[in-house]
Design an enzyme around this catalytic site. Structure first.
Site: not given
Length: 330
Positions: A138, A141, A149, A186, A203, A207, A210, A265
């Site tokens: 993936k 990602q 981070h 999640y 989903k 964000t 966060q 997205r």
């Protein structure tokens, strides 16, 4: 000359390490910054170079069971960390304003040291996030935001825990752990398979959660600059936390803009809505009309609709229709 410079550097290094909290002696990874730095450098080497090369000619691993176990373990670990932060001060004496570190050997002070270290250690466990991405290929990602981070956070927190395990500086660790309870829950549901997708409608809001985290962290640290006096022992840690919260707020805001405002997205429901305005054709009794964008809506005798009937230049029909120029019987 070189020996003199080397001696001065070593002397300065020893002075810096001499100021660490002695209560952390014997805790894993806390004896020296060398071990934790080596782990993080190894992580970067694997994530950015070795891992992708190893997986280049291999099929991606499924790892479904491992990921479910891993994610829900982190849910429980993060929940425990939140509870311990609350019981170590944030619900048992802290003012939520200027709260200095407790360097005593009291049960409360030692409890805060343990949970501060546990939070740090959890950041090294979370490096497995990237390992799973690499093994499952993936690669999309593994972004700059993700790598920065996961590598920067543990390194800076090692110094924070070493000198000030508690007080004002622990607020962002507690908030971050709350977010990770939600986040890994999640991820755990997502790894469990398609049957749980209907429970993941939120989903997009991950964000947002966060972003709220970084706002809270920065606002809490900002208090320090407006207090007439505050005896927090290591102000430099608060400066770093403020910069950390602000910087990551900007990065995550950009992600939000690219993913949801510009529509890169879009949630599935949004994508489906956007399809309604496109031209379609209805295939009924073996006849089809031309369509725009290569899409069809085919209706069989049972009233079932199949969208996107034209894929990669090949038509897919059911119930007595053609498939790649040949008849396919139902």
């Amino acid at each position: 000359m070189l020996e003199t410079v080397k001696d001065r550097v070593l002397e300065m290094y020893e002075k810096i390490l001499a100021g660490r909290d002695p209560r952390l002696r014997g805790y894993p990874l806390m004896d020296s910054p060398v071990n934790m730095t080596a782990i993080l450098l190894g992580y970067l080497f694997f994530a950015l170079y070795a891992g992708p090369r190893i997986m280049a000619n291999r099929k991606p691993f499924e790892l479904k069971g491992a990921m479910i176990f891993y994610n829900f373990c982190l849910v429980f670990l993060s929940s425990f960390i939140v509870y311990e932060f609350l019981m170590s001060g944030w619900l048992t004496g802290y003012t939520w304003r200027c709260d200095p570190c407790d360097y005593s050997n009291s049960p409360q002070g030692l409890r805060m040291v343990r949970v501060a270290w546990l939070f740090l250690f959890s950041k090294f466990i979370e490096l497995l996030d990237t390992v799973f991405f690499v093994l499952r290929k993936k690669h999309s990602q593994i972004t700059f935001l993700h790598i920065f981070h996961h590598s920067f956070m543990p390194w800076t927190w090692w110094w924070g825990v070493s000198y000030a395990p508690g007080g004002m500086g622990s607020f962002h660790a507690m908030v971050n752990s709350v977010v990770h309870v939600i986040m890994y829950f999640y991820y755990g549901l997502s790894a469990a398979g398609p049957r749980f997708q209907k429970y993941l409608w939120w989903k997009k809001y991950m964000t947002a959660i966060q972003l709220v985290q970084f706002v809270l962290v920065s606002l809490h640290a900002t208090q320090y600059y407006f207090m007439s006096s505050c005896d927090y022992q290591f102000p430099v840690i608060l400066h770093l936390i403020w910069m950390y919260g602000t910087f990551f707020f900007i990065l995550f805001s950009n992600f939000w803009y690219q993913a949801y405002v510009k529509g890169k997205r879009l949630p599935k429901s949004t994508e489906q809505t956007s399809q309604k305005g496109k031209a379609r054709a209805v295939l009924s009794n073996g006849k089809a009309k031309p369509v725009a964008n290569g899409e069809t809506v085919m209706t069989n005798g049972n009233g079932v609709h199949h969208e996107n009937g034209l894929t990669n230049g090949k038509k897919h029909y059911e119930n007595g229709s053609a498939h790649n120029g040949k008849m396919k019987k139902a």
